[in-house]
Write a protein that holds these residues in place. Structure first.
Motif, mmCIF file in Angstrom:
data_model
loop_
_atom_site.group_PDB
_atom_site.id
_atom_site.type_symbol
_atom_site.label_atom_id
_atom_site.label_comp_id
_atom_site.label_asym_id
_atom_site.label_seq_id
_atom_site.Cartn_x
_atom_site.Cartn_y
_atom_site.Cartn_z
ATOM 1 N N SER A 115 1.935 -60.174 -24.696
ATOM 2 C CA SER A 115 2.785 -60.044 -23.518
ATOM 3 C C SER A 115 3.601 -58.792 -23.539
ATOM 4 O O SER A 115 3.725 -58.098 -24.460
ATOM 5 C CB SER A 115 3.703 -61.243 -23.394
ATOM 6 O OG SER A 115 4.488 -61.386 -24.555
ATOM 7 N N GLY A 167 1.701 -53.858 -10.087
ATOM 8 C CA GLY A 167 0.887 -53.451 -11.233
ATOM 9 C C GLY A 167 1.272 -54.192 -12.496
ATOM 10 O O GLY A 167 0.417 -54.582 -13.295
ATOM 11 N N ARG A 168 2.555 -54.404 -12.676
ATOM 12 C CA ARG A 168 3.022 -55.159 -13.854
ATOM 13 C C ARG A 168 2.595 -56.623 -13.775
ATOM 14 O O ARG A 168 2.251 -57.236 -14.789
ATOM 15 C CB ARG A 168 4.528 -55.034 -13.988
ATOM 16 C CG ARG A 168 4.936 -53.652 -14.415
ATOM 17 C CD ARG A 168 6.419 -53.506 -14.542
ATOM 18 N NE ARG A 168 6.752 -52.171 -15.041
ATOM 19 C CZ ARG A 168 7.919 -51.605 -14.862
ATOM 20 N NH1 ARG A 168 8.879 -52.235 -14.226
ATOM 21 N NH2 ARG A 168 8.125 -50.392 -15.339
ATOM 22 N N GLY A 218 -4.154 -61.844 -24.294
ATOM 23 C CA GLY A 218 -3.564 -60.618 -24.860
ATOM 24 C C GLY A 218 -2.075 -60.796 -25.101
ATOM 25 O O GLY A 218 -1.462 -61.794 -24.736
ATOM 26 N N ARG A 230 -0.117 -57.656 -12.257
ATOM 27 C CA ARG A 230 -1.547 -57.610 -12.563
ATOM 28 C C ARG A 230 -1.776 -57.584 -14.069
ATOM 29 O O ARG A 230 -2.614 -58.310 -14.597
ATOM 30 C CB ARG A 230 -2.173 -56.382 -11.910
ATOM 31 C CG ARG A 230 -3.638 -56.225 -12.207
ATOM 32 C CD ARG A 230 -4.178 -54.966 -11.535
ATOM 33 N NE ARG A 230 -5.591 -54.858 -11.741
ATOM 34 C CZ ARG A 230 -6.170 -53.844 -12.360
ATOM 35 N NH1 ARG A 230 -5.451 -52.849 -12.809
ATOM 36 N NH2 ARG A 230 -7.471 -53.807 -12.504
ATOM 37 N N ALA A 231 -1.036 -56.734 -14.788
ATOM 38 C CA ALA A 231 -1.173 -56.636 -16.240
ATOM 39 C C ALA A 231 -0.798 -57.951 -16.913
ATOM 40 O O ALA A 231 -1.470 -58.392 -17.853
ATOM 41 C CB ALA A 231 -0.322 -55.488 -16.771
ATOM 42 N N ALA A 232 0.269 -58.586 -16.432
ATOM 43 C CA ALA A 232 0.701 -59.859 -17.008
ATOM 44 C C ALA A 232 -0.356 -60.942 -16.800
ATOM 45 O O ALA A 232 -0.657 -61.720 -17.716
ATOM 46 C CB ALA A 232 2.031 -60.289 -16.407
ATOM 47 N N GLN A 268 5.797 -52.957 -9.512
ATOM 48 C CA GLN A 268 5.960 -54.362 -9.891
ATOM 49 C C GLN A 268 4.641 -55.123 -9.732
ATOM 50 O O GLN A 268 4.309 -55.971 -10.555
ATOM 51 C CB GLN A 268 7.049 -55.014 -9.044
ATOM 52 C CG GLN A 268 8.428 -54.449 -9.311
ATOM 53 C CD GLN A 268 9.445 -54.922 -8.295
ATOM 54 O OE1 GLN A 268 9.142 -55.010 -7.103
ATOM 55 N NE2 GLN A 268 10.651 -55.209 -8.748
ATOM 56 N N ARG A 301 -3.587 -60.457 -16.348
ATOM 57 C CA ARG A 301 -4.729 -60.118 -17.208
ATOM 58 C C ARG A 301 -4.452 -60.555 -18.658
ATOM 59 O O ARG A 301 -5.309 -61.156 -19.304
ATOM 60 C CB ARG A 301 -4.992 -58.609 -17.162
ATOM 61 C CG ARG A 301 -6.187 -58.178 -17.992
ATOM 62 C CD ARG A 301 -6.312 -56.669 -18.102
ATOM 63 N NE ARG A 301 -5.114 -56.133 -18.747
ATOM 64 C CZ ARG A 301 -4.348 -55.161 -18.255
ATOM 65 N NH1 ARG A 301 -4.623 -54.620 -17.094
ATOM 66 N NH2 ARG A 301 -3.279 -54.750 -18.897
ATOM 67 N N ASP A 302 -3.243 -60.283 -19.150
ATOM 68 C CA ASP A 302 -2.902 -60.656 -20.520
ATOM 69 C C ASP A 302 -2.927 -62.160 -20.737
ATOM 70 O O ASP A 302 -3.419 -62.652 -21.741
ATOM 71 C CB ASP A 302 -1.528 -60.111 -20.903
ATOM 72 C CG ASP A 302 -1.519 -58.604 -21.109
ATOM 73 O OD1 ASP A 302 -2.616 -58.002 -21.183
ATOM 74 O OD2 ASP A 302 -0.416 -58.029 -21.172
ATOM 75 N N THR A 319 -6.665 -63.365 -20.614
ATOM 76 C CA THR A 319 -7.490 -62.930 -21.746
ATOM 77 C C THR A 319 -6.869 -63.248 -23.096
ATOM 78 O O THR A 319 -7.485 -62.997 -24.136
ATOM 79 C CB THR A 319 -7.744 -61.403 -21.676
ATOM 80 O OG1 THR A 319 -6.498 -60.720 -21.780
ATOM 81 C CG2 THR A 319 -8.462 -61.029 -20.409
#
Length: 74
Positions: free
Chosen positions: A74, A59-60, A72, A62-64, A57, A66-67, A70
């Motif tokens: 979703s 990691g998710r 990016g 972190r990705a959210a 979770q 970052r998106d 930037t």
């Protein structure tokens, strides 16, 4: 599946808590504290409200983040 044995993983409990200064939607300043307890990421927001995330979770999240930063998808 090739996994790192637990004994050779870094001791996450040894990492200090991190404090992130922030503001709420009304502009009031606060602090978000990020730490690891029992192998889980713990976010403690203003008012001492805690959110506990398992590693996947986190990691998710972190990705959210970052998106969003930037622009990016979703």
């Amino acid at each position: 599946m090739n996994r790192t044995p637990r004994s050779s993983r870094p001791d996450r409990a040894a990492y200090p808590a991190r404090r992130v200064h922030c503001q709420d939607e009304r502009g009031r300043h606060g602090v978000l504290t990020v730490t690891v307890i029992g192998g889980q990421v713990v976010l403690i927001g203003p008012g001492d409200v805690a959110t506990v995330l398992r590693p996947l979770q986190a990691g998710r999240l972190r990705a959210a983040l970052r998106d969003v930063v930037t622009g990016g998808a979703s």
